[in-house]
Design a protein around this motif. Structure first.
Motif: not given
Lengths: 827, 147
Positions: A155, A297, A301
């Protein structure tokens, strides 16, 4: 989460590959049993077959160990000793034909057996090799899967890096790895993470140019992987690195290609020289691709998250700003919101009317610091908007924001030099970055918002946010101001709506802009009719009003003098006092209905006239009589002289009575009259008053008394009641110019005593039956009927009776006389 | 029409006032000064008296019940037979508008109460003389300037 099913499947497959197959065992059995059976058959007898079996076993053993080759050699080599020792019973070399055949069969069997085994071995080796390569493929797939898994679930950028450098390095069988990102301008590669490298070798390469002659640079430039198998190769291809890099062996440099192009590079180092067959390359390139996508990504994010946080912050800020219309409070909350999210310090300053800039609120996460700042503020020198040096002043003046990523030391030094307070402040607080944005409303700048960061460098996003915040704060302040103004106007409107004075506002064209409820009541013209029109259109009397009114100037409105003007309105004739003040945008008039005051004034002046008139006549009589008596030239008969003396006496009494009335009315008005009530028998009182009244009664009036019911004993002040009775009788006589009967009726019962004075004279019209009890009020105010009197009699009578706890009322019809009724409590 | 010779008894002065005291005072003083006097208690009586016996002058109170002094003066002025009879008001009303009204009604004198009864005869004789000399207009005009 790792995808356990894929891992389990892969691991299962690997496991299966490692288990030996059944086929192999079977093959082994045949290889041994086959020649063994043939040998037994050939030789029949077991003790003779034994050596043959041994021979076969040897051949088979040799074949299984080494393969086809050694098997044949073993077969050949074993024939001689075998033949010698076992085949020929007498140890000779003679060979019989059956022996020779037996030998040939025997050898053939051995060779065949060996061949079978060799084949088997070959297959097994192949199978093993196949299994091994499939194992490898599965292993690669598994590793790749683990890396991919780790990348997918990452993440944060840090997690991506970990995934690449831990799982990735493991997947690639490398010793170490590093990741570098491409700078914004595409010129530099910055190493952002590494693993398994010695710091000595990494540090000099924290940042290197894309254009440089480095393997990673080449990879990034070309977009292709660079595979260097050994140090020698590396030295050859990249002479720049000679002596600088860590002694290593294999090296793989891969570009990290995102959706829109290269974003950086990935390096794996190996502890041995390596070959990089296509499948290995494929794995690494796949890794690099995945890592690049994952990195991109998470960056997106993270940016998204930052954006969301920004929006959330702005949302919070807006909520704070719209929650209250108290400016101070709102600004305070705003600064508290900005700190510490945006910066360490936040302050808001406002431009005062005087041109001075005042810091209104300041915030810091630590309340101690905040208090300290507030104290400092009170000691600081005042900043004026024209101040050349002060940044806040400049921002307000120019309406342009200022963003200092790194506040230059010279600026801080200069500030310290200009203000010792600032110097002290700067010793306490370090300032790294600062942003000041103007607070504007329309075209006007009315303040500034400042953010100061002590250690962190403020970024463009902070600047954008500060500007947003400033814009919203400005709106909030403006709203609060407008609201306050609206409130004030509403209050003013409320005041004007309820004030008793009429207020009229005319614009420069003389049209009505404001027409309050009071003026509508005075004139009978409603606001809706008057608005937007010239007042004279709706109220003809307006001309009269303004003609006489002198307009005062707006600078000195208190000098406006009021003029009282009689006007005809829809509400009748009124006296209106009007004042007017002229100012830039028009004229405002204040109107007051002074009809009542005017009437009172007139009544008073009437009274003065009446009183003086009433006094004059008896005075004339007294004076005239006295003067005449003193004439020496006329002989006055004695009766004449007596008559004159009587005149003097009685007229003086009359004068006294009038003067007393005037005084009494005044005292009653001031509440200075005391009434002593005792049980009073009214009959004797009435009798005595009638007796003295008869003396003054003209001939055409007849006086009489009548008594009904209980004995009329009332709770009354005898003296005052006497006055009342005299007054009522005098009135009755006065208002019966054509004569008639004046009767005093006494009646008692039910705790009350009633005394009625009834006459047959002029009567009182219905509309005046209340008014006659007013001060100075006289029936027929023109005073041309000669009835005289001060107009105070009934006023006084009613006051006195009321104070005794009774009431005085009248019943009358014009032309049919009047009955005045005194109602008192019985004693 | 006017009295006879200079010192001959002039026609009587008609005294109109509802206050008996005033009437008495005036009569005693005027008669004491040689002026015959007729009395009337109110306006109606006054007008009847005038018709009965033409007076040389009317000394007229204002505040009277029924027909008041103003009314009497109006009626006298309206009637051609009585127009020339000089009217002197005797009133407690002392405001300028009262004098003005008297002037409008053609009066030639205005005596304000309280007055000195000793001077009354003199005032009346003066007025009669000046009227005889034709100074009636002047007397009327003088009403507004006295104060």
């Amino acid at each position: 989460m790792t995808d356990r099913t894929a891992v389990v499947a892969l691991e299962g497959a690997a496991e299966r590959l490692q288990r030996p197959g059944k086929r192999t065992a079977f093959a082994g059995f045949v290889a041994v049993a086959g020649p063994g059976a043939v040998t037994l058959l050939a030789f029949g007898k077991p003790h003779e077959a034994l050596p043959a079996l041994l021979y076969v076993l040897v051949v088979l053993f040799a074949t299984s160990l080494g393969g086809r080759g050694p098997g044949l050699v073993a077969a050949a080599a074993s024939i001689v000793p075998f033949y010698y020792f076992f085949l020929v019973p007498h140890h000779t070399w003679t060979l019989k034909s059956e022996g020779a055949v037996g030998l040939a069969v025997f050898v053939l069997t051995g060779v065949l057996g060996g061949e079978v085994l060799a084949r088997q071995r070959g297959a097994r080796t192949r199978a093993e090799e196949e299994a091994s390569s499939r194992m490898q493929a599965l292993d690669t797939a598994l590793r790749l899967h683990l890396v991919a898994d780790a990348l997918v679930s990452a993440q944060t950028p840090q997690e991506v890096l970990n995934a690449v450098l831990v799982e990735g390095v493991h997947a690639a069988d490398a010793r170490g790895g590093l990741i570098a990102t491409l700078s914004a301008d595409g010129e530099w590669l910055d190493v952002i993470a590494s693993r398994g490298y010695d710091a000595r070798y990494i540090d000099p390469f924290r940042r290197f140019p894309v254009a440089g002659d480095y393997p990673l640079s080449e990879a990034v430039r070309t977009g292709e992987g660079v595979f260097v198998g050994s140090v020698a190769e590396r030295d050859r291809r990249y002479p720049e690195l000679v002596g600088h890099s860590q002694p290593g062996h294999g090296l793989v440099c891969l570009p990290l290609i995102g959706l829109h192009g290269p974003i950086g590079g990935l390096v794996f180092s190996f502890s041995t020289d390596e070959e990089f067959p296509p499948e290995r390359r494929a794995l690494k390139l796949a890794l690099a691709r995945q890592a690049a996508l994952a990195l991109e990504r998470v960056r997106i994010s993270v940016a998204e998250q930052a954006l969301r946080e920004r929006l959330s912050f702005l949302g919070e800020a807006t909520a704070v700003l719209t929650s209250s219309l108290e400016v101070e409070q709102t600004l305070q909350r705003l600064t508290e919101l900005a700190v510490p999210q945006l910066a360490d310090w936040c302050a808001i300053s406002m431009l005062e009317e005087s041109g001075e800039i005042e810091q209104r609120v300041v915030a810091h996460q630590d309340p101690e610091r905040k208090r300290w700042a507030e104290t400092m503020r009170s000691h600081s020198r005042t900043i004026h908007i024209d101040d050349e040096f002060d940044l806040t002043a400049r921002v307000i003046r120019t309406a342009e924001p200022i963003f200092l990523r790194e506040v230059p030391q010279e600026l801080l030094d200069e500030a310290a030099r200009r203000d010792p307070n600032a110097a002290e402040a700067l010793r306490e607080v370090s300032i790294r970055s600062a942003i000041t944005v103007p607070l504007r409303s329309g075209e006007q700048t009315f303040g500034a918002l400042t953010l100061v960061s002590e250690s962190r460098e403020l970024e463009d996003t902070d600047f954008d946010l500060a500007q947003e915040l400033g814009a919203r704060a400005a709106i909030a302040v403006e709203n609060a101001r407008l609201y306050r103004e609206a409130e004030r106007r509403a209050e003013a409107a409320l005041a004007l709506a309820y004030v008793v004075d009429g207020v009229v506002l005319l614009d420069q064209d003389g049209r009505v802009r404001f027409w309050n409820a009071a003026v509508a009541a005075i004139t009978g013209i409603r606001e809706a009719e008057a608005l937007g029109r010239q007042p004279i259109e709706v109220l003809p009397a307006w001309g009269e009003l303004v003609r006489l009114a002198e307009l005062a100037d707006a600078d000195a409105p208190q000098r406006a003098r009021s003029v009282t003007v009689p006007i005809e309105t829809a509400a009748g004739d009124r006296w209106v006092a009007v004042t007017g003040v002229a100012f830039d945008e028009g004229v405002v008039y204040a109107l007051r209905d002074v009809t009542d005051e005017q009437e009172l004034e007139r009544a008073r002046s009437d009274f003065v006239a009446t009183a003086s008139h009433e006094l004059r006549t008896p005075l004339a009589a007294v004076y005239g009589a006295a003067r005449t008596l003193r004439r020496t030239d006329i002989e006055l008969p004695a009766e004449q002289q007596e008559a004159f003396l009587d005149i003097i006496v009685s007229e003086t009494e009359r004068l006294t009575a009038i003067v007393s009335q005037i005084l009494l009315a005044g005292q009653l008005g001031e509440g200075r009259v005391d009434v002593d009530t005792t049980a009073t028998d009214l009959r004797p009182l009435v009798d005595s008053v009638l007796a003295s009244t008869r003396l003054r009664t003209p001939a055409h009036i007849e006086l009489r008394v009548e008594q009904n019911g209980d004995r009329p004993v009332a709770l009354a002040d005898e003296d005052k009641l006497r006055q009342v009775l005299v007054n009522l009788l005098d009135n009755a006589i006065k208002y019966s110019p054509d004569g008639g009967e004046v009767a005093v009726e006494l009646a008692g019962g039910a705790g009350r005593v009633r005394l009625t004075v009834r006459d047959q004279g002029l009567g009182v019209p219905a509309g005046e039956q209340e008014r006659i009890f007013e001060k100075f009020y006289r029936l027929d105010p023109a005073l041309t009927r000669g009835v005289g009197g001060s107009g105070l009699g009934l006023f006084i009578s009613r006051e006195l009776v009321t104070r005794m706890g009774g009431s005085l009322t009248v019943r009358s019809r014009p032309g049919e006389g009047a009955a005045f009724v005194v109602d008192l409590p019985a004693a | 029409m006017g009295g006879g010779g200079t010192q001959a008894t002039p026609a009587p002065v008609l005294l109109v006032d509802d206050e008996p005291a005033i009437r008495t005072i005036c009569r005693v003083n005027l008669e004491g000064d040689g002026l015959p006097v007729l009395e009337a208690r109110d306006g109606a009586e006054a007008l009847a008296e005038v018709r009965r016996q033409r007076p040389s002058l009317v000394l007229l109170d204002v505040m009277m019940p029924g027909v008041d002094g103003w009314n009497v003066a109006e009626q006298l002025a309206a009637d051609a037979h009585t127009r020339d009879i000089p009217v002197v008001f005797l009133s407690a009303r002392a405001a300028p508008e009262d004098r003005l009204r008297a002037q409008e009604l053609g009066a030639v004198g205005y005596v304000v109460k309280p007055f000195d009864p000793l001077e009354l005869a003199g005032t009346i004789r003066n007025v009669l003389e000046r009227v005889a000399r034709g100074e009636r207009e002047q007397l009327n005009r003088d009403l507004s300037s006295e104060g």
